[in-house]
Design a protein around this motif. Structure first.
Motif, PDB file in Angstrom:
ATOM      1  N   GLY A   1     -10.537  -0.398   4.598  1.00 19.98           N
ATOM      2  CA  GLY A   1      -9.126  -0.067   4.796  1.00 19.98           C
ATOM      3  C   GLY A   1      -8.852   1.375   4.461  1.00 19.98           C
TER       4      GLY A   1
ATOM      5  N   GLY B   1      -8.848   6.023  -5.697  1.00 21.52           N
ATOM      6  CA  GLY B   1      -7.732   5.167  -6.072  1.00 21.52           C
ATOM      7  C   GLY B   1      -7.947   3.692  -5.839  1.00 21.52           C
ATOM      8  N   VAL B   2      -7.826   3.287  -4.606  1.00 27.21           N
ATOM      9  CA  VAL B   2      -7.855   1.861  -4.304  1.00 27.21           C
ATOM     10  C   VAL B   2      -9.154   1.478  -3.628  1.00 27.21           C
ATOM     11  CG1 VAL B   2      -6.718  -0.001  -3.064  1.00 27.21           C
ATOM     12  CG2 VAL B   2      -5.384   1.876  -3.952  1.00 27.21           C
ATOM     13  N   ASN B   3      -9.655   0.354  -4.007  1.00 32.35           N
ATOM     14  CA  ASN B   3     -10.808  -0.200  -3.328  1.00 32.35           C
ATOM     15  C   ASN B   3     -10.315  -1.163  -2.265  1.00 32.35           C
ATOM     16  OD1 ASN B   3     -13.146  -1.315  -2.501  1.00 32.35           O
ATOM     17  ND2 ASN B   3     -13.638  -2.285  -4.456  1.00 32.35           N
ATOM     18  N   PHE B   4     -10.407  -0.732  -1.010  1.00 32.74           N
ATOM     19  CA  PHE B   4      -9.936  -1.593   0.069  1.00 32.74           C
ATOM     20  C   PHE B   4     -11.070  -2.402   0.679  1.00 32.74           C
ATOM     21  CE2 PHE B   4      -6.315   1.391   0.254  1.00 32.74           C
ATOM     22  CZ  PHE B   4      -5.320   0.465   0.112  1.00 32.74           C
ATOM     23  N   ARG B   5     -12.270  -2.209   0.130  1.00 31.80           N
ATOM     24  CA  ARG B   5     -13.388  -2.942   0.735  1.00 31.80           C
ATOM     25  C   ARG B   5     -13.248  -4.433   0.501  1.00 31.80           C
ATOM     26  NH1 ARG B   5     -18.314  -0.060  -1.545  1.00 31.80           N
ATOM     27  NH2 ARG B   5     -16.625   0.372  -2.977  1.00 31.80           N
ATOM     28  N   THR B   6     -13.559  -5.192   1.474  1.00 30.14           N
ATOM     29  CA  THR B   6     -13.441  -6.638   1.344  1.00 30.14           C
ATOM     30  C   THR B   6     -14.828  -7.246   1.396  1.00 30.14           C
ATOM     31  OG1 THR B   6     -13.271  -6.913   3.719  1.00 30.14           O
ATOM     32  CG2 THR B   6     -11.226  -6.596   2.536  1.00 30.14           C
ATOM     33  N   VAL B   7     -14.893  -8.504   1.071  1.00 31.17           N
ATOM     34  CA  VAL B   7     -16.195  -9.175   1.053  1.00 31.17           C
ATOM     35  C   VAL B   7     -16.892  -9.111   2.401  1.00 31.17           C
ATOM     36  CG1 VAL B   7     -16.279 -10.772  -0.860  1.00 31.17           C
ATOM     37  CG2 VAL B   7     -14.787 -11.273   1.082  1.00 31.17           C
TER      38      VAL B   7
ATOM     39  N   GLN C   1      -9.698  11.419  -8.679  1.00 34.10           N
ATOM     40  CA  GLN C   1     -10.463  10.175  -8.704  1.00 34.10           C
ATOM     41  C   GLN C   1     -10.120   9.277  -7.521  1.00 34.10           C
ATOM     42  OE1 GLN C   1      -9.132   8.691 -12.555  1.00 34.10           O
ATOM     43  NE2 GLN C   1      -7.800   7.198 -11.558  1.00 34.10           N
TER      44      GLN C   1
ATOM     45  N   GLY D   1      -7.865  -8.166   0.339  1.00 34.81           N
ATOM     46  CA  GLY D   1      -8.997  -8.820   0.973  1.00 34.81           C
ATOM     47  C   GLY D   1     -10.186  -8.973   0.040  1.00 34.81           C
ATOM     48  N   HIS D   2     -10.088  -8.332  -1.148  1.00 33.17           N
ATOM     49  CA  HIS D   2     -11.187  -8.333  -2.094  1.00 33.17           C
ATOM     50  C   HIS D   2     -11.544  -9.743  -2.542  1.00 33.17           C
ATOM     51  CE1 HIS D   2     -13.481  -6.512  -5.478  1.00 33.17           C
ATOM     52  NE2 HIS D   2     -13.597  -5.553  -4.582  1.00 33.17           N
ATOM     53  N   GLY D   3     -12.827 -10.066  -2.525  1.00 33.87           N
ATOM     54  CA  GLY D   3     -13.260 -11.436  -2.738  1.00 33.87           C
ATOM     55  C   GLY D   3     -12.817 -12.080  -4.030  1.00 33.87           C
TER      56      GLY D   3
ATOM     57  N   GLN E   1      -6.342   9.663  -6.269  1.00 33.48           N
ATOM     58  CA  GLN E   1      -5.338   9.838  -7.317  1.00 33.48           C
ATOM     59  C   GLN E   1      -5.719  11.045  -8.166  1.00 33.48           C
ATOM     60  OE1 GLN E   1      -5.909   6.073  -9.288  1.00 33.48           O
ATOM     61  NE2 GLN E   1      -4.571   4.972  -7.871  1.00 33.48           N
TER      62      GLN E   1
ATOM     63  N   PHE F   1      -6.875  -0.916  -8.705  1.00 35.40           N
ATOM     64  CA  PHE F   1      -6.165  -1.290  -7.475  1.00 35.40           C
ATOM     65  C   PHE F   1      -7.178  -1.725  -6.441  1.00 35.40           C
ATOM     66  CE2 PHE F   1      -3.671   1.750  -9.801  1.00 35.40           C
ATOM     67  CZ  PHE F   1      -2.381   1.254  -9.730  1.00 35.40           C
ATOM     68  N   ASP F   2      -6.988  -2.886  -5.889  1.00 35.96           N
ATOM     69  CA  ASP F   2      -7.906  -3.387  -4.872  1.00 35.96           C
ATOM     70  C   ASP F   2      -7.127  -3.985  -3.718  1.00 35.96           C
ATOM     71  OD1 ASP F   2     -10.761  -3.248  -5.996  1.00 35.96           O
ATOM     72  OD2 ASP F   2      -9.599  -4.042  -7.674  1.00 35.96           O
ATOM     73  N   GLY F   3      -7.651  -3.809  -2.530  1.00 40.49           N
ATOM     74  CA  GLY F   3      -7.044  -4.449  -1.370  1.00 40.49           C
ATOM     75  C   GLY F   3      -7.075  -5.956  -1.547  1.00 40.49           C
TER      76      GLY F   3
ATOM     77  N   ASP G   1      -3.150   6.419   1.068  1.00 42.39           N
ATOM     78  CA  ASP G   1      -2.191   5.477   0.505  1.00 42.39           C
ATOM     79  C   ASP G   1      -2.754   4.768  -0.714  1.00 42.39           C
ATOM     80  OD1 ASP G   1      -0.193   5.902   2.249  1.00 42.39           O
ATOM     81  OD2 ASP G   1      -0.629   4.188   3.531  1.00 42.39           O
ATOM     82  N   VAL G   2      -1.947   4.636  -1.730  1.00 36.33           N
ATOM     83  CA  VAL G   2      -2.321   3.770  -2.839  1.00 36.33           C
ATOM     84  C   VAL G   2      -1.374   2.580  -2.829  1.00 36.33           C
ATOM     85  CG1 VAL G   2      -2.462   3.476  -5.308  1.00 36.33           C
ATOM     86  CG2 VAL G   2      -3.182   5.601  -4.271  1.00 36.33           C
TER      87      VAL G   2
ATOM     88  N   LYS H   1       0.829  -1.204   0.000  1.00 37.95           N
ATOM     89  CA  LYS H   1       0.000   0.000   0.000  1.00 37.95           C
ATOM     90  C   LYS H   1       0.869   1.262   0.000  1.00 37.95           C
ATOM     91  CE  LYS H   1      -3.248   1.368   3.500  1.00 37.95           C
ATOM     92  NZ  LYS H   1      -3.979   0.836   4.659  1.00 37.95           N
ATOM     93  N   GLY H   2       0.540   2.218  -0.843  1.00 34.35           N
ATOM     94  CA  GLY H   2       1.225   3.511  -0.799  1.00 34.35           C
ATOM     95  C   GLY H   2       2.486   3.606  -1.629  1.00 34.35           C
ATOM     96  N   LYS H   3       2.824   2.598  -2.430  1.00 26.25           N
ATOM     97  CA  LYS H   3       4.097   2.631  -3.139  1.00 26.25           C
ATOM     98  C   LYS H   3       3.966   2.948  -4.624  1.00 26.25           C
ATOM     99  CE  LYS H   3       5.697   1.509   0.774  1.00 26.25           C
ATOM    100  NZ  LYS H   3       5.860   2.662   1.690  1.00 26.25           N
TER     101      LYS H   3
END
Lengths: 244, 212, 216
Positions: free
Chosen positions: B184, B173-179, B171, A55-57, B189, A51-53, B211-212, A39-41
């Motif tokens: 997060g 940036g990152v989708n940190f949502r989890t199932v 816009q 944890g994404h299903g 961006q 970009f997805d965490g 953070d991305v 994250k963050g780099k």
């Protein structure tokens, strides 16, 4: 009169390198598919990337093959799509490493990104991660990385990682600890420590990676280990040999 | 016109023959010859500029250095990049500006959503005219071209400056949502489109956008 | 010369039996061979008197003695390192900027009133503390740390150099120094603050300046 100023190098999506450094502090990845990154780099990209965490299903299958550190999932992102992406980390030096059916153990805070051909696992050494398989990964260090061969003793804080050789053991300067000076120090409190009474000792064949400073890159959590007999206990939070 | 050269990558040497440059307040590390320093109120363009700047919240404290000899500038071991302007306009974060030719006009510009996302500095510093500007970055800046059909997306913390005819759009940036609905945080961006150059630094130290 | 530059932030020293180095405590990155590191009770060569002098002088940067037979790598805090070789001259440097130096060099501390106490002079004048600076003399090399790179500026009788005390690293040669202020500078950075002064170095020699106004 206009003074001569050398024109800067201008990059675009076509001239940016694929899987190579743009300068010592920025690395360009040609993403065709997926990459794991901390994250963050990511500092900039061209093309169609999402970009997805982790944890994404929908990454379940990918994770099963390439990601084995369950507890720090929140710190990792999967970049997916097609495009060129620039990676950097606080203007630290960046290097890429190619593993060919190999393994390399690295301090968690130094690892920036890797491709899914590699599997990321927790090392049994707290605060370190092991990459196994074939593929490229990108790591940061405070100053250029120095490659050294065993036998060597290394300041724990300067250690970035090691490849192929057996895991290190602790080395204590017994002469210092038990000698006359140690006695004087105990009696008077004078003198203090040299700061160099303890090192990691590497023996055998392989490569040891050192950074140019004893300033440790902030550790990333590597995750807790199952609390069972025979497994060295690791802390669930920020891991690292230094806080043992 | 003052002669700008780099000594290594972190020290700027400016040779002057009686002319002047504008520089970040206090960024002089050494000089030979005779130099005089003067605080510039509001960036040196008088009361109107000062008022604009106040409103803009861009704290650009600059000084005028005038003299004969060589003056050396550096700031917190930042990397220095020279930008040659031939009449066009440069947008730069005020904190990244080290030194400019005395003849370049400085101003402020509204930067829209990007500023809003950072919560500070809705305006950015602009430089216009012909001459040299020295801008700072944390690590050597990478210069990236934006062209029609080749948009560029940048981490707000890595953005340093840009030139040309660009539009910027903010816009998610990152989708940190989890199932399981674990959040997060969110990251932002900036997307640049049009025709121009964007300077990014190999560092995201000052990211306020996330953070991305 | 005992130091080889590995990169801009790391130096390597080869030591043989009978030789010794002094280094800042904790600055060893790695070593091979039989090398010992001993905290330096006496503060280097100055003996106990030297140590006390240092305590008083607020220059008590802890040193260690490095002896044995092998190779040692030194680095500290990611700072840039400049190796300065001396052949009979004297180097004036703040103790906390010394990473490592040849054991053959004679160490001393210099009272600010004489030539050399550059930072001390500024601090002394402005804040009333730190009146000493370290001197190294003789034949050998010293590894000096700086924030960002180091710029070596020659000083000749025809062209004195003015330096921001915050950016000053070290100097060598026959130089006189005094505090001056340039036209307008004090008004700009604020009266009464130490930053209102510059060091004017005259004579012939070299002054080392770092790319930053930050102390280490």
């Amino acid at each position: 009169m206009t003074p001569p100023v050398s024109a800067p190098v201008i990059h675009d999506v076509n001239t940016l390198p694929s899987g190579d450094n743009v300068n010592p502090y920025a690395f360009s990845v040609d993403v065709q598919g997926q990459w794991f990154l901390q994250k963050g780099k990511m500092i900039a990209y061209y093309g169609q990337l999402s970009f997805d965490g982790v944890g994404h299903g929908r990454f379940d299958r990918l994770l099963a093959g390439s990601f084995h550190s369950p507890m720090h999932a929140a710190d990792w992102v999967v970049a997916e799509g097609s495009g060129k992406m620039l990676l950097a980390d606080r203007s630290f030096d960046i290097n890429s490493y190619d593993l060919d059916d190999g393994n390399l153990t690295i301090r968690s805070g130094n690892l920036l990104a890797y491709e899914p051909g590699l599997a990321l696992k927790q090392s049994i050494i707290p605060g370190f991660l092991t990459l196994i398989g074939t593929g490229k990964f990108v790591a940061a260090s405070n100053g250029p990385v120095i490659f050294a061969e065993p036998p060597i003793r290394v300041d724990p804080e300067a250690l970035v990682g090691w490849a192929d050789c057996p895991s290190p053991c602790h080395h204590y300067d017994h002469q210092y600890l038990r000698g006359v000076l140690g006695g004087v120090r105990r009696l008077t409190g004078l003198g203090g420590a040299s700061g160099e009474e303890h090192q990691y000792e590497f023996v055998g064949a392989g490569t040891v990676l050192l950074q140019s400073s004893e300033q440790v890159m902030a550790a990333r959590p590597t995750g807790a280990t199952p609390g069972q007999q025979g497994v060295p206990r690791q802390r669930g939070g920020v891991g690292g040999l230094l806080d043992m | 016109m003052a002669d700008f050269t780099l000594q290594g990558s972190k020290v700027l040497a400016v040779r002057m023959g009686g002319d002047s440059v504008k520089a970040k307040n206090g960024a002089m590390v050494a000089y030979d010859g005779q130099m005089a320093f003067k605080r510039l109120s509001g960036g040196g363009e008088g009361i109107r500029g000062m008022v604009t700047r106040r409103l803009a919240g861009e704290s650009m404290t600059m000084m005028e250095v005038k003299g004969t000899g060589t003056c050396y500038f550096a700031d917190r071991a930042s990397e220095i990049n020279l930008v040659q302007l031939g009449g066009e306009k440069l947008w730069v974060e005020a904190s990244n500006l080290l030194c400019t030719d005395g003849g370049l006009r400085t101003g402020t510009a509204f930067t829209g959503l990007r500023g809003a996302s950072q919560g500070n500095g809705l305006f950015t510093t602009t430089l216009e005219g012909a001459g040299t500007a020295a801008i700072m970055s944390d690590g050597p800046a990478v210069v990236l071209r934006v062209a029609p059909g080749m948009p560029l997306t940048v981490d707000p913390g890595a953005y340093v400056a840009h030139t040309g005819n660009l539009t910027q759009q903010f816009q998610s940036g990152v989708n940190f949502r989890t199932v399981i609905g674990e959040g997060g945080g969110e990251a932002f961006q900036i997307r640049f489109e049009g025709d121009g150059l964007v300077y990014v630094q190999p560092s995201e130290r000052n990211t306020i956008g996330g953070d991305v | 010369m005992p130091f080889t530059q590995v990169n801009s932030k790391v130096v390597q020293a080869k030591i043989q039996a009978g030789q010794r180095l002094y280094s800042q405590r904790g600055a060893m990155l790695a070593y091979s061979g039989a090398v010992s590191f001993t905290p330096d009770l006496a503060g280097g060569q100055g003996g106990i008197g030297g140590m006390i002098g240092r305590r008083v002088a607020n220059e008590a940067t802890p040193l260690m003695t490095v002896e044995g037979d092998g190779t040692v790598m030194f680095g500290h805090g990611g700072h840039h390192i400049e190796v300065i070789e001396l052949s009979g001259e004297t180097l004036y440097v703040e103790a906390d900027r010394l990473l490592a130096f040849d054991g053959q060099l004679r160490q001393g501390t210099m009272f600010m009133g004489q030539q050399g106490g550059v930072m001390g002079m500024v601090r002394g004048q402005v804040t009333g503390q730190g009146l000493f600076t370290t001197t190294l003399a003789g034949n050998g090399a010293a590894a000096v740390m700086a924030h960002g790179g180091v710029l070596a500026l020659p000083v000749t009788p025809q062209s004195p150099v003015h330096v921001d005390p915050q950016a000053y690293v070290a100097h060598r040669g026959e130089l006189q120094n005094k505090l001056t202020t340039a036209l307008g500078w004090r008004e700009m950075v604020g009266r009464g603050s130490g930053e209102g002064f510059q060091l004017e170095l005259t004579g012939s020699g070299t002054v080392y300046v770092q790319a930053s106004e930050e102390k280490l």
